[in-house]
Enzyme design. Sequence first.
Site, PDB file in Angstrom:
ATOM      1  N   ASN A 217     -18.221  -3.019  12.076  1.00  0.00           N
ATOM      2  CA  ASN A 217     -18.548  -1.595  11.971  1.00  0.00           C
ATOM      3  C   ASN A 217     -19.929  -1.442  12.599  1.00  0.00           C
ATOM      4  O   ASN A 217     -20.943  -1.734  11.970  1.00  0.00           O
ATOM      5  CB  ASN A 217     -18.534  -1.196  10.490  1.00  0.00           C
TER       6      ASN A 217
ATOM      7  N   ARG B  51     -14.189  -0.547  13.731  1.00  0.00           N
ATOM      8  CA  ARG B  51     -14.168   0.836  13.279  1.00  0.00           C
ATOM      9  C   ARG B  51     -14.626   1.721  14.432  1.00  0.00           C
ATOM     10  O   ARG B  51     -15.686   1.493  15.011  1.00  0.00           O
ATOM     11  CB  ARG B  51     -15.118   1.010  12.106  1.00  0.00           C
TER      12      ARG B  51
ATOM     13  N   HIS C 171     -13.364   9.608   7.792  1.00  0.00           N
ATOM     14  CA  HIS C 171     -13.175   8.739   6.614  1.00  0.00           C
ATOM     15  C   HIS C 171     -11.691   8.429   6.402  1.00  0.00           C
ATOM     16  O   HIS C 171     -11.265   8.109   5.297  1.00  0.00           O
ATOM     17  CB  HIS C 171     -13.676   9.400   5.302  1.00  0.00           C
TER      18      HIS C 171
ATOM     19  N   GLY D 134     -19.650   9.745  -0.589  1.00  0.00           N
ATOM     20  CA  GLY D 134     -20.724   8.798  -0.274  1.00  0.00           C
ATOM     21  C   GLY D 134     -21.919   9.615   0.164  1.00  0.00           C
ATOM     22  O   GLY D 134     -22.122  10.729  -0.331  1.00  0.00           O
TER      23      GLY D 134
ATOM     24  N   GLY E  17     -22.091  10.636   3.327  1.00  0.00           N
ATOM     25  CA  GLY E  17     -21.141  11.601   3.893  1.00  0.00           C
ATOM     26  C   GLY E  17     -20.055  11.796   2.850  1.00  0.00           C
ATOM     27  O   GLY E  17     -19.792  10.886   2.071  1.00  0.00           O
TER      28      GLY E  17
ATOM     29  N   ARG F 124     -25.927  16.728   4.909  1.00  0.00           N
ATOM     30  CA  ARG F 124     -25.202  17.761   5.671  1.00  0.00           C
ATOM     31  C   ARG F 124     -24.850  18.936   4.762  1.00  0.00           C
ATOM     32  O   ARG F 124     -24.492  18.746   3.600  1.00  0.00           O
ATOM     33  CB  ARG F 124     -23.910  17.201   6.259  1.00  0.00           C
TER      34      ARG F 124
ATOM     35  N   ASP G 175     -30.195  10.956  -2.663  1.00  0.00           N
ATOM     36  CA  ASP G 175     -29.601   9.895  -3.484  1.00  0.00           C
ATOM     37  C   ASP G 175     -29.256  10.447  -4.864  1.00  0.00           C
ATOM     38  O   ASP G 175     -30.124  10.911  -5.598  1.00  0.00           O
ATOM     39  CB  ASP G 175     -30.581   8.719  -3.598  1.00  0.00           C
ATOM     40  N   MET G 176     -27.965  10.375  -5.195  1.00  0.00           N
ATOM     41  CA  MET G 176     -27.496  10.965  -6.453  1.00  0.00           C
ATOM     42  C   MET G 176     -28.158  10.320  -7.668  1.00  0.00           C
ATOM     43  O   MET G 176     -28.294  10.957  -8.710  1.00  0.00           O
ATOM     44  CB  MET G 176     -25.974  10.832  -6.506  1.00  0.00           C
ATOM     45  N   ARG G 177     -28.608   9.074  -7.541  1.00  0.00           N
ATOM     46  CA  ARG G 177     -29.301   8.428  -8.676  1.00  0.00           C
ATOM     47  C   ARG G 177     -30.620   9.125  -8.976  1.00  0.00           C
ATOM     48  O   ARG G 177     -30.963   9.349 -10.141  1.00  0.00           O
ATOM     49  CB  ARG G 177     -29.577   6.946  -8.361  1.00  0.00           C
TER      50      ARG G 177
ATOM     51  N   GLY H 204     -18.784   8.699  -5.802  1.00  0.00           N
ATOM     52  CA  GLY H 204     -17.517   8.807  -6.536  1.00  0.00           C
ATOM     53  C   GLY H 204     -17.266   7.627  -7.456  1.00  0.00           C
ATOM     54  O   GLY H 204     -16.755   7.783  -8.565  1.00  0.00           O
TER      55      GLY H 204
ATOM     56  N   GLU I 188     -12.862   0.019   3.261  1.00  0.00           N
ATOM     57  CA  GLU I 188     -12.495   0.351   4.637  1.00  0.00           C
ATOM     58  C   GLU I 188     -12.327  -0.904   5.482  1.00  0.00           C
ATOM     59  O   GLU I 188     -11.464  -0.966   6.343  1.00  0.00           O
ATOM     60  CB  GLU I 188     -13.566   1.272   5.241  1.00  0.00           C
TER      61      GLU I 188
END
Length: 402
Positions: free
Chosen positions: A11, A95, A184, A214, A216, A245, A286-288, A336, A388
Amino acid sequence: MTAATRVLVLNSGSSSVKYQLLDMAEGVRIATGLVERIGERESRMEHVPRLSGTGARERHTRFADHDEALAAVADELAADGYGLDSPQLAAVGHRVVHGGLRFTEPTLVDDAVLAEIERLVPVAPLHNPANLTGIETARRLRPDVPQVAVFDTAFHSAMPEEAARYAIDVRTADAHRVRRYGFHGTSHEYVARRTAQLLGTELEETNTIVLHLGNGASASAVSGGRCLDTSMGLTPLEGLVMGTRSGDIDPAVVFHLHRVAGMSLDEIDTLLNRDSGLRGLCGENDMRQIRRRRTEGDAAAQLAFDIYIHRLKKYIGAYFAVLGRVDALVFTAGVGENAADVRAAAVAGLDGFGLAVDPELNTADASGPRLVSPPDAGVAVGVVPTDEEWEIARQTYALVTA
Ligand code: ADP
């Protein structure tokens, strides 16, 4: 003769390469790793031998380009006894982000395929050039081994026209191939299949909403293994609120910022792709960190979270309508898989849809595919870690052994 059963998955980003070597006959990961900051003053490499279980190895040295990076990958694998010069290497799977209309399946790379991927650069300017570099580098290393391109858009190519088309002038759209491609796809495909296994149902009979959250983020409505709709479009900008985004906005925001705020198109591009989403709303993607700030009563972080969740709910509702009947709502990718608060908030108040999470199951310290809904829930809610690289290896191996 030894059977060739190993697949190297690459990737390649503009300054990084993530890689995995897998053995498809054994169904195991031999080694995984990452080279980052390629071309910068100091690059970093992390190599993790998975089979031998010996610890991760790090290198801090300069890799001037992808050729040098891949040579280092080959060295590390050789040191583990899995050199890339081995006859056991069956193929390299790459990828590739954008496959346009042409690539709807994993594809054996030749010069014509490379030229076509190059032609798609205008719609994936950040990704396709880097993916191409990865393919060219691997080809130089092992010209005799099949190189297979696996496209992020491929899974969505089965979308019906009414989901894939924008309602704009058909001639303009067709002349410039303006339509919804989705991204994705490898993740959505893998997670949908794994979800059917988790439920113990046949993929062909299972309807799933997949939320790939994620940095994205995208949602998809999958019926019987076929994608009926997905939230990303011509580019990955459309749809959900993401780390940086904006996701969906009124397209007239672009005209307004250009005409009224005097911003250039490049500035608006950067604004919407890099300085928007969670980062634009609260300075953090960052969600954390957002969770931490919310618990401290930070209003900007709370609003960012609320906007993120509101958008998710709109897509969940929309995909119930697209699918008609939903067997499972499944969360995957960094947010997620790890953010129980996001999962709980996304289904809160949606009991009318048969959606709920069991607080204990949802917050349990668990990994691996699992259900987090109460046993009597109308619709299963699950967490399925995406893979992936595994999916790329599976599709690559299937192609070269067909
Ligand atoms: P990418 O889109 O870069 O592949 P990932 O799927 O790895 O992203 O997701 C990265 C994001 O996952 C991080 O930006 C962070 O917001 C989120 N994340 C990772 N771990 C956690 C966690 N424990 N709790 C909440 N969010 C997390």
